[in-house]
Scaffold this active site. Structure first.
Site, PDB file in Angstrom:
ATOM      1  N   HIS A  54       1.021  -1.371  -0.192  1.00  0.00           N
ATOM      2  CA  HIS A  54       0.091   0.180   0.018  1.00  0.00           C
ATOM      3  C   HIS A  54       1.088   1.247   0.070  1.00  0.00           C
ATOM      4  O   HIS A  54       1.487   1.500   1.118  1.00  0.00           O
ATOM      5  CB  HIS A  54      -0.984   0.008   1.145  1.00  0.00           C
ATOM      6  CG  HIS A  54      -1.836   1.175   1.474  1.00  0.00           C
ATOM      7  ND1 HIS A  54      -2.883   1.189   1.521  1.00  0.00           N
ATOM      8  CD2 HIS A  54      -1.262   2.547   1.763  1.00  0.00           C
ATOM      9  CE1 HIS A  54      -3.466   2.609   1.743  1.00  0.00           C
ATOM     10  NE2 HIS A  54      -2.390   3.414   1.698  1.00  0.00           N
ATOM     11  N   ASN A  80      -7.984  10.119  -0.426  1.00  0.00           N
ATOM     12  CA  ASN A  80      -8.509  10.693   0.644  1.00  0.00           C
ATOM     13  C   ASN A  80      -8.243  12.083   0.550  1.00  0.00           C
ATOM     14  O   ASN A  80      -7.209  12.594   0.230  1.00  0.00           O
ATOM     15  CB  ASN A  80      -7.748  10.193   1.920  1.00  0.00           C
ATOM     16  CG  ASN A  80      -7.822   8.527   1.905  1.00  0.00           C
ATOM     17  OD1 ASN A  80      -8.891   7.998   1.669  1.00  0.00           O
ATOM     18  ND2 ASN A  80      -6.792   8.056   2.354  1.00  0.00           N
ATOM     19  N   ARG A  95      -8.055  14.476   2.893  1.00  0.00           N
ATOM     20  CA  ARG A  95      -7.903  15.042   4.162  1.00  0.00           C
ATOM     21  C   ARG A  95      -6.456  14.859   4.400  1.00  0.00           C
ATOM     22  O   ARG A  95      -5.765  14.404   3.886  1.00  0.00           O
ATOM     23  CB  ARG A  95      -8.577  14.341   5.287  1.00  0.00           C
ATOM     24  CG  ARG A  95      -8.496  12.875   5.253  1.00  0.00           C
ATOM     25  CD  ARG A  95      -8.668  11.908   6.514  1.00  0.00           C
ATOM     26  NE  ARG A  95      -8.066  10.753   6.757  1.00  0.00           N
ATOM     27  CZ  ARG A  95      -8.497   9.753   5.921  1.00  0.00           C
ATOM     28  NH1 ARG A  95      -9.376   9.715   5.127  1.00  0.00           N
ATOM     29  NH2 ARG A  95      -7.598   8.700   6.014  1.00  0.00           N
TER      30      ARG A  95
HETATM   31  C1  MV4 Z   1      -7.821  -4.331  -3.235  1.00  0.00           C
HETATM   32  C2  MV4 Z   1      -6.928  -5.483  -2.845  1.00  0.00           C
HETATM   33  C3  MV4 Z   1      -6.585  -6.268  -3.807  1.00  0.00           C
HETATM   34  N1  MV4 Z   1      -6.670  -6.083  -5.069  1.00  0.00           N
HETATM   35  N2  MV4 Z   1      -8.070  -4.264  -4.326  1.00  0.00           N
HETATM   36  C4  MV4 Z   1      -8.722  -2.836   1.213  1.00  0.00           C
HETATM   37  C5  MV4 Z   1      -8.689  -1.275   1.719  1.00  0.00           C
HETATM   38  C6  MV4 Z   1      -9.236  -0.798   0.585  1.00  0.00           C
HETATM   39  N3  MV4 Z   1      -8.643   0.865   0.670  1.00  0.00           N
HETATM   40  C7  MV4 Z   1      -8.756  -1.484  -0.633  1.00  0.00           C
HETATM   41  N4  MV4 Z   1      -8.263  -2.730  -0.141  1.00  0.00           N
HETATM   42  C8  MV4 Z   1      -7.864  -3.625  -0.990  1.00  0.00           C
HETATM   43  N5  MV4 Z   1      -8.108  -3.428  -2.135  1.00  0.00           N
HETATM   44  C9  MV4 Z   1      -7.678  -5.163  -5.124  1.00  0.00           C
HETATM   45  N6  MV4 Z   1      -7.821  -4.751  -6.819  1.00  0.00           N
HETATM   46  C10 MV4 Z   1      -6.414  -5.718  -1.455  1.00  0.00           C
HETATM   47  C11 MV4 Z   1      -7.025  -4.634  -0.534  1.00  0.00           C
HETATM   48  C12 MV4 Z   1      -6.526  -4.891   0.912  1.00  0.00           C
HETATM   49  C13 MV4 Z   1      -5.675  -3.986   1.455  1.00  0.00           C
HETATM   50  C14 MV4 Z   1      -5.424  -2.718   0.703  1.00  0.00           C
HETATM   51  C15 MV4 Z   1      -4.466  -1.811   1.357  1.00  0.00           C
HETATM   52  C16 MV4 Z   1      -3.897  -2.077   2.786  1.00  0.00           C
HETATM   53  C17 MV4 Z   1      -4.328  -3.048   3.258  1.00  0.00           C
HETATM   54  C18 MV4 Z   1      -5.216  -4.025   2.867  1.00  0.00           C
HETATM   55  C19 MV4 Z   1      -5.498  -5.318   3.424  1.00  0.00           C
HETATM   56  C20 MV4 Z   1      -6.467  -6.229   2.751  1.00  0.00           C
HETATM   57  C21 MV4 Z   1      -6.922  -5.970   1.621  1.00  0.00           C
END
Ligand code: MV4
Length: 447
Positions: free
Chosen positions: A208, A289, A291
């Protein structure tokens, strides 16, 4: 410049904003609930107004009471901090209608980014790389199957009104798709009153990475580099760093340039964060976001720029104090979120802090609103402070972090400090070798 700013928040972020106002010679008003009469932000502000009983709904989220507090005190602007009303488009519109400046983007920009389908469509139009998936909302199972076959499994169904991890379902094959779609849709309808869902390629092991951006509202946009926020548990960030251990300066400049241009073209005003998943050298936009974020201090540490000053400058019409070429990335910074929680189970641990001693020294910053003898009320989130450490490089930053964690004393309640003392000794963490699933796997392994 503003004469008087009302801070519509509590805890460490209320203090953070107070400090910026004091430096700029701006009078401060804080609002508080009856549970927060003895809070630090109330003690340090020039004026305070009690806006309601302990539950946030009736105090920190009570728009009418907060607008009334502005009128009574003559505040000409409101800083919302993060959480609470910070991404409430209606609040931004109501303040504008009362000729009070919302220190943040326009209600319309908040609204666009709050709708995850609209946010993604906007990002794509502005040239930001997005996760492959449906072009907007999915109408039925037939369409879901067609899109999924096109992008390939696994796929993820997300709620348009969701975000931050709420209302997501993964389908690993066509056999899973019907159930995933129906569950995601009904959960979204129940949770948000909006059952619109969209579909994306599911990325298995991304990081992330989020870009800090700023717009001046007049067509200029800049980026302040990225933060790596992969270390999280149940969508709550635990540890954030800048720069990301995964990026080099060319990749930073490339994605940063794309984001800064997008913000300029959007006519965006104020601070924003563009969130990406990063896998195999590619960025995929997920959300924006609108903010200031909890983890903004790591960006301040490596750029030397006070982001709250910039927010206030931009909102008051003074423009950004920096151009892109003035923004340099210096060394490395890490933030640890100190929560009043059990360090393994993350169960909240409110109560009285009998002793509070913070570390100091070169490269160490502690943002916190608590003190020895402070009783943590049970009504709000459990963040009691943030430890931010800066060094000339990641190795020096980690050395300093280990030392600062040793000095930190919080007695009387459980905190996440012991978790961080474990993490700084872990080889994957030392190497910066982790993805969004790393921390949850680590926590599951040793119980
Ligand atoms: C995803 C992903 C995998 N593939 N989208 C979780 C929070 C939201 N902001 C978006 N998220 C995710 N989207 C795709 N196409 C996995 C997650 C996700 C995740 C993302 C960021 C930080 C931690 C996470 C934990 C689990 C899943």
């Amino acid at each position: 410049m503003f004469q008087k700013v009302l801070i519509a928040n509590r805890g460490e972020i209320a203090l953070r904003v107070l400090r910026a106002c004091k430096e700029l010679g701006i009078q401060t008003v804080v609002v508080h609930s009856t549970a927060d009469s003895d809070a630090m932000h109330v003690r340090l502000a020039d004026e305070s107004v009690c806006v309601g009983p302990p539950p946030s709904r009736e105090s920190y989220l009570n728009i009418h009471q907060i607008v009334a507090a502005c009128e009574i005190t003559g505040a000409d602007a409101v800083h919302p901090g993060y959480g609470f009303l910070s991404e409430n488009a209606k609040f931004a519109d109501i303040l504008a209608a009362h000729n009070i400046t919302f220190i943040g983007p326009s209600g319309d920009h908040i609204r666009i980014m709050g709708d995850k389908i609209e946010a993604k469509r906007t990002a794509k139009r502005l040239g930001i790389p997005v996760v492959p998936g449906s072009d907007g909302a999915i109408s039925d199972e037939k369409e879901a199957k067609r899109v999924a076959a096109e992008i390939g499994y696994p796929v993820i169904i997300k709620a348009s009104a969701g975000g931050g991890g709420r209302g997501m379902k993964v389908a690993r094959s066509e056999a899973d798709l019907e159930v995933a779609l129906q569950t995601a849709r009904s959960e979204a309808g129940a949770a948000f009153g909006d059952d619109a869902v969209y579909i994306e390629k599911f990325l298995e092991k991304p990081r992330h990475i989020e870009l800090q951006v700023f717009g001046d509202g007049a067509g200029r946009g800049v980026h302040f580099g990225e933060r790596d926020c992969s270390l999280q548990r149940r969508h709550q960030k635990v540890w954030e760093e800048a720069n990301s251990p995964a990026l080099n300066s060319e990749e930073r400049a490339r994605i940063g340039g794309i984001c800064a241009k997008a913000i300029a073209d959007l006519g965006y005003s104020g601070a924003g964060t563009i969130e990406f998943l990063y896998e195999n050298g590619e960025f995929y936009f997920i959300e924006m976001n609108t903010r200031l974020q909890v983890e903004h201090p790591v960006t301040e540490a490596i750029t030397g720029i006070d982001l709250v000053h910039e927010q206030i400058r931009v909102a008051s019409g003074g423009g950004l104090s920096v151009r892109q070429e003035d923004i340099k990335f210096n060394g490395h910074a890490i933030e640890c979120r100190i929560n009043a929680e059990d360090p393994r189970t993350f169960t909240p641990s409110p109560g009285t802090i009998t002793h509070f001693h913070t570390p100091g020294g070169l490269g160490v910053r502690v943002d916190s609103g608590v003190y020895s003898g402070y009783r943590i009320p049970p009504y709000y989130d459990s963040l009691i402070g943030k430890l931010i450490v800066h060094g000339r490089n990641r190795v020096e930053c980690m050395m300093r972090l280990r030392r600062a964690l040793d000095e930190f004393v919080v007695d009387g309640i459980k905190t996440t400090l012991p978790l961080f003392r474990d993490l700084v000794g872990n080889p994957d963490i030392a190497n910066g070798d982790y993805d969004i699933h790393w921390l949850e796997k680590y926590l599951a392994e040793d119980d």
